[in-house]
Design a protein around this motif. Structure first.
Motif, PDB file in Angstrom:
ATOM      1  N   HIS A   1       0.845  -1.191   0.000  1.00  0.00           N
ATOM      2  CA  HIS A   1       0.000   0.000   0.000  1.00  0.00           C
ATOM      3  C   HIS A   1       0.877   1.236   0.000  1.00  0.00           C
ATOM      4  O   HIS A   1       2.094   1.137   0.144  1.00  0.00           O
ATOM      5  CB  HIS A   1      -0.977  -0.006   1.179  1.00  0.00           C
ATOM      6  N   LEU A   2       0.256   2.385  -0.160  1.00  0.00           N
ATOM      7  CA  LEU A   2       1.026   3.622  -0.256  1.00  0.00           C
ATOM      8  C   LEU A   2       1.713   3.938   1.065  1.00  0.00           C
ATOM      9  O   LEU A   2       1.169   3.700   2.146  1.00  0.00           O
ATOM     10  CB  LEU A   2       0.097   4.775  -0.643  1.00  0.00           C
ATOM     11  N   HIS A   3       2.918   4.483   0.958  1.00  0.00           N
ATOM     12  CA  HIS A   3       3.670   4.929   2.132  1.00  0.00           C
ATOM     13  C   HIS A   3       2.872   6.024   2.848  1.00  0.00           C
ATOM     14  O   HIS A   3       2.153   6.798   2.188  1.00  0.00           O
ATOM     15  CB  HIS A   3       5.017   5.477   1.661  1.00  0.00           C
ATOM     16  N   LEU A   4       3.011   6.081   4.161  1.00  0.00           N
ATOM     17  CA  LEU A   4       2.258   7.063   4.946  1.00  0.00           C
ATOM     18  C   LEU A   4       2.410   8.484   4.395  1.00  0.00           C
ATOM     19  O   LEU A   4       1.437   9.236   4.314  1.00  0.00           O
ATOM     20  CB  LEU A   4       2.695   7.001   6.418  1.00  0.00           C
ATOM     21  N   ILE A   5       3.643   8.843   4.019  1.00  0.00           N
ATOM     22  CA  ILE A   5       3.878  10.207   3.524  1.00  0.00           C
ATOM     23  C   ILE A   5       3.112  10.446   2.217  1.00  0.00           C
ATOM     24  O   ILE A   5       2.539  11.520   2.001  1.00  0.00           O
ATOM     25  CB  ILE A   5       5.391  10.457   3.335  1.00  0.00           C
ATOM     26  N   THR A   6       3.081   9.416   1.364  1.00  0.00           N
ATOM     27  CA  THR A   6       2.330   9.547   0.106  1.00  0.00           C
ATOM     28  C   THR A   6       0.833   9.682   0.394  1.00  0.00           C
ATOM     29  O   THR A   6       0.129  10.465  -0.247  1.00  0.00           O
ATOM     30  CB  THR A   6       2.587   8.328  -0.792  1.00  0.00           C
ATOM     31  N   GLN A   7       0.353   8.926   1.391  1.00  0.00           N
ATOM     32  CA  GLN A   7      -1.071   9.044   1.750  1.00  0.00           C
ATOM     33  C   GLN A   7      -1.394  10.462   2.209  1.00  0.00           C
ATOM     34  O   GLN A   7      -2.406  11.049   1.806  1.00  0.00           O
ATOM     35  CB  GLN A   7      -1.426   8.081   2.889  1.00  0.00           C
ATOM     36  N   ILE A   8      -0.513  11.004   3.057  1.00  0.00           N
ATOM     37  CA  ILE A   8      -0.760  12.353   3.579  1.00  0.00           C
ATOM     38  C   ILE A   8      -0.677  13.379   2.454  1.00  0.00           C
ATOM     39  O   ILE A   8      -1.508  14.286   2.355  1.00  0.00           O
ATOM     40  CB  ILE A   8       0.225  12.668   4.720  1.00  0.00           C
ATOM     41  N   ARG A   9       0.314  13.180   1.569  1.00  0.00           N
ATOM     42  CA  ARG A   9       0.454  14.074   0.423  1.00  0.00           C
ATOM     43  C   ARG A   9      -0.849  14.112  -0.384  1.00  0.00           C
ATOM     44  O   ARG A   9      -1.345  15.181  -0.753  1.00  0.00           O
ATOM     45  CB  ARG A   9       1.606  13.568  -0.445  1.00  0.00           C
ATOM     46  N   ARG A  10      -1.409  12.925  -0.628  1.00  0.00           N
ATOM     47  CA  ARG A  10      -2.647  12.888  -1.425  1.00  0.00           C
ATOM     48  C   ARG A  10      -3.824  13.505  -0.685  1.00  0.00           C
ATOM     49  O   ARG A  10      -4.694  14.134  -1.290  1.00  0.00           O
ATOM     50  CB  ARG A  10      -2.973  11.442  -1.800  1.00  0.00           C
ATOM     51  N   GLU A  11      -3.842  13.328   0.632  1.00  0.00           N
ATOM     52  CA  GLU A  11      -4.924  13.940   1.420  1.00  0.00           C
ATOM     53  C   GLU A  11      -4.864  15.454   1.339  1.00  0.00           C
ATOM     54  O   GLU A  11      -5.890  16.124   1.176  1.00  0.00           O
ATOM     55  CB  GLU A  11      -4.772  13.542   2.896  1.00  0.00           C
ATOM     56  N   VAL A  12      -3.625  15.991   1.492  1.00  0.00           N
ATOM     57  CA  VAL A  12      -3.459  17.441   1.440  1.00  0.00           C
ATOM     58  C   VAL A  12      -3.865  17.945   0.051  1.00  0.00           C
ATOM     59  O   VAL A  12      -4.559  18.959  -0.085  1.00  0.00           O
ATOM     60  CB  VAL A  12      -1.995  17.834   1.764  1.00  0.00           C
ATOM     61  N   GLU A  13      -3.448  17.209  -0.972  1.00  0.00           N
ATOM     62  CA  GLU A  13      -3.831  17.600  -2.337  1.00  0.00           C
ATOM     63  C   GLU A  13      -5.355  17.630  -2.480  1.00  0.00           C
ATOM     64  O   GLU A  13      -5.910  18.563  -3.045  1.00  0.00           O
ATOM     65  CB  GLU A  13      -3.233  16.627  -3.359  1.00  0.00           C
ATOM     66  N   ASP A  14      -6.019  16.605  -1.932  1.00  0.00           N
ATOM     67  CA  ASP A  14      -7.486  16.556  -2.006  1.00  0.00           C
ATOM     68  C   ASP A  14      -8.123  17.768  -1.341  1.00  0.00           C
ATOM     69  O   ASP A  14      -9.068  18.352  -1.873  1.00  0.00           O
ATOM     70  CB  ASP A  14      -8.012  15.289  -1.316  1.00  0.00           C
ATOM     71  N   VAL A  15      -7.608  18.114  -0.153  1.00  0.00           N
ATOM     72  CA  VAL A  15      -8.172  19.249   0.579  1.00  0.00           C
ATOM     73  C   VAL A  15      -8.113  20.513  -0.282  1.00  0.00           C
ATOM     74  O   VAL A  15      -9.106  21.228  -0.433  1.00  0.00           O
ATOM     75  CB  VAL A  15      -7.411  19.478   1.909  1.00  0.00           C
ATOM     76  N   PHE A  16      -6.939  20.753  -0.904  1.00  0.00           N
ATOM     77  CA  PHE A  16      -6.783  22.021  -1.631  1.00  0.00           C
ATOM     78  C   PHE A  16      -7.423  21.994  -3.013  1.00  0.00           C
ATOM     79  O   PHE A  16      -7.913  23.026  -3.488  1.00  0.00           O
ATOM     80  CB  PHE A  16      -5.306  22.420  -1.688  1.00  0.00           C
ATOM     81  N   VAL A  17      -7.421  20.825  -3.641  1.00  0.00           N
ATOM     82  CA  VAL A  17      -8.131  20.741  -4.923  1.00  0.00           C
ATOM     83  C   VAL A  17      -9.614  21.046  -4.678  1.00  0.00           C
ATOM     84  O   VAL A  17     -10.258  21.744  -5.456  1.00  0.00           O
ATOM     85  CB  VAL A  17      -7.918  19.350  -5.579  1.00  0.00           C
ATOM     86  N   GLY A  18     -10.126  20.578  -3.522  1.00  0.00           N
ATOM     87  CA  GLY A  18     -11.510  20.870  -3.151  1.00  0.00           C
ATOM     88  C   GLY A  18     -11.763  22.357  -2.958  1.00  0.00           C
ATOM     89  O   GLY A  18     -12.887  22.830  -3.104  1.00  0.00           O
ATOM     90  N   LEU A  19     -10.697  23.101  -2.617  1.00  0.00           N
ATOM     91  CA  LEU A  19     -10.841  24.549  -2.437  1.00  0.00           C
ATOM     92  C   LEU A  19     -10.549  25.306  -3.726  1.00  0.00           C
ATOM     93  O   LEU A  19     -10.520  26.538  -3.741  1.00  0.00           O
ATOM     94  CB  LEU A  19      -9.876  25.039  -1.344  1.00  0.00           C
ATOM     95  N   GLY A  20     -10.279  24.580  -4.803  1.00  0.00           N
ATOM     96  CA  GLY A  20     -10.038  25.232  -6.095  1.00  0.00           C
ATOM     97  C   GLY A  20      -8.582  25.550  -6.370  1.00  0.00           C
ATOM     98  O   GLY A  20      -8.285  26.302  -7.293  1.00  0.00           O
ATOM     99  N   TYR A  21      -7.655  24.975  -5.609  1.00  0.00           N
ATOM    100  CA  TYR A  21      -6.224  25.223  -5.849  1.00  0.00           C
ATOM    101  C   TYR A  21      -5.720  24.317  -6.974  1.00  0.00           C
ATOM    102  O   TYR A  21      -6.216  23.212  -7.172  1.00  0.00           O
ATOM    103  CB  TYR A  21      -5.403  24.932  -4.578  1.00  0.00           C
ATOM    104  N   GLU A  22      -4.667  24.792  -7.648  1.00  0.00           N
ATOM    105  CA  GLU A  22      -4.019  23.989  -8.680  1.00  0.00           C
ATOM    106  C   GLU A  22      -2.741  23.381  -8.085  1.00  0.00           C
ATOM    107  O   GLU A  22      -2.086  23.998  -7.243  1.00  0.00           O
ATOM    108  CB  GLU A  22      -3.671  24.896  -9.866  1.00  0.00           C
TER     109      GLU A  22
END
Ligand code: PHE
Length: 334
Positions: free
Chosen positions: A101-122
């Motif tokens: 499965h994905l490394h913890l850091i990669t999981q967190i990276r994707r979570e952070v990306e999700d949060v900001f993509v949801g706010l309209g960030y690129e």
């Protein structure tokens, strides 16, 4: 003579009682072999009567029959045992292949990306080998600033470094985009630190940049609060403290209320109730100067925080060096 009857029953008992091929063979040799009493008697047959000889031969034939039956019996038992022991239950589920499965850091990276993509960030990617211009100069970092020293930064050449933060991504992005800007940039950064429980010479940061008309420190605080709630749950509190970075004015550092003690005070937060998350601030007008933005027109905020820090805060990791050791006993837990 007349011993044959006893011999026969004794031999039969030994042969039928044999529990293995070896034991059976031993019994056969003893009662039917060349040295057996029976065969010795038969060899002396010229000295005995015809009736006695017939009697001996009958005994021999009978015993041979017993051996054959016993051997057959043993063979059947062996097969039966093998069938029971080695039988396959075709209804059992197969062996599951172990999945990674994905490394913890990669999981967190994707979570952070999700949060900001949801706010309209690129999402924007910058290079890890960076010029001193983007890493320092265009971020308003003076020539004499200690972060430029060879003791703090890995130099690849005179004007080339392993990026010490993700902030050069701000400059690269603004150079190629007009405002409004809502951008995050995540990746590895490098510093000449001696590894300890909270530091490692390679780590990951997420950079955020928002530039628009009328952006203020309040927008920054709201955004950081939103992020920390998404990552740590609704009960987290965020605190900001004044700080200094060459590329923001004012500059702040922000803390999250301790995950472990509910702000009672514990070793993780050094009894302060707060844990440091990262740096941030209002973009310094000088940085806009480097990228051709008009500070009279737009303003912005920027922040940077370490992903390993998030992992530590969220999961109570006592030593972030473990995240680089690839020990499955640790990685499997996340
Ligand atoms: N780049 C800073 C660091 O690495 C963090 C930061 C980012 C501060 C953006 C202000 C604005 O510590």
């Amino acid at each position: 003579m007349g011993w044959e009857t006893d011999y026969l029953s004794e031999a039969r008992e030994a042969i039928v009682g044999a529990r293995s091929e070896t034991a059976l063979e031993q019994a056969r040799v003893k009662y039917l072999g060349r040295r057996s009493r029976l065969n010795e008697a038969l060899r002396g047959a010229k000295d005995i009567s015809v009736e006695e000889r017939a009697e001996l031969n009958r005994t021999k034939t009978q015993l041979e029959g017993v051996v054959a039956t016993a051997r057959e019996e043993l063979r059947r038992a062996t097969i039966e045992q093998a069938l029971t022991k080695e039988q396959v239950d075709v209804t059992l589920p197969g062996l599951a292949l172990e999945r990674g499965h994905l490394h913890l850091i990669t999981q967190i990276r994707r979570e952070v990306e999700d949060v900001f993509v949801g706010l309209g960030y690129e999402i924007f990617d910058g290079p890890e080998v960076e010029t001193t211009y983007y890493n320092f100069t265009a971020l308003n970092t003076p020539e004499w600033h200690p972060s430029r020293s060879h003791g703090d930064t890995f130099y690849v050449a005179d004007d080339l470094v392993l990026r010490t933060h993700t902030s050069p991504g701000q400059v690269r992005y603004m150079e190629s985009h007009e405002p409004p800007v809502y951008m995050i940039s995540l990746g590895r950064v490098y510093r000449r630190d001696t590894p300890d429980p909270t530091r490692y010479p390679i780590f990951h940061q997420v950079e955020g940049l928002a530039v628009d008309k009328g952006i203020t420190l309040a927008d920054l605080k709201g955004t950081l609060m939103y992020l920390s709630r998404a990552l740590f749950g609704p009960d987290r509190k965020v605190r900001i403290r004044t700080s200094y970075f060459p590329f923001t004015e004012p500059s702040i550092e922000f803390d999250v209320s301790c995950f472990r003690c509910g702000q009672e005070g514990c070793p993780s937060c050094r009894y302060s109730g707060w844990l440091e998350m990262g740096g941030a601030g209002v973009v310094d007008p000088n940085v806009f100067g480097y990228v051709g933005y008009d500070p009279e027109e737009v303003s912005g905020f920027a922040f940077g925080l370490g992903l390993e820090r998030i992992a530590m805060l969220r999961h109570g990791l006592p030593d972030l060096r473990e995240l680089w050791e690839n020990d499955l006993r640790l990685l499997r837990q996340f």
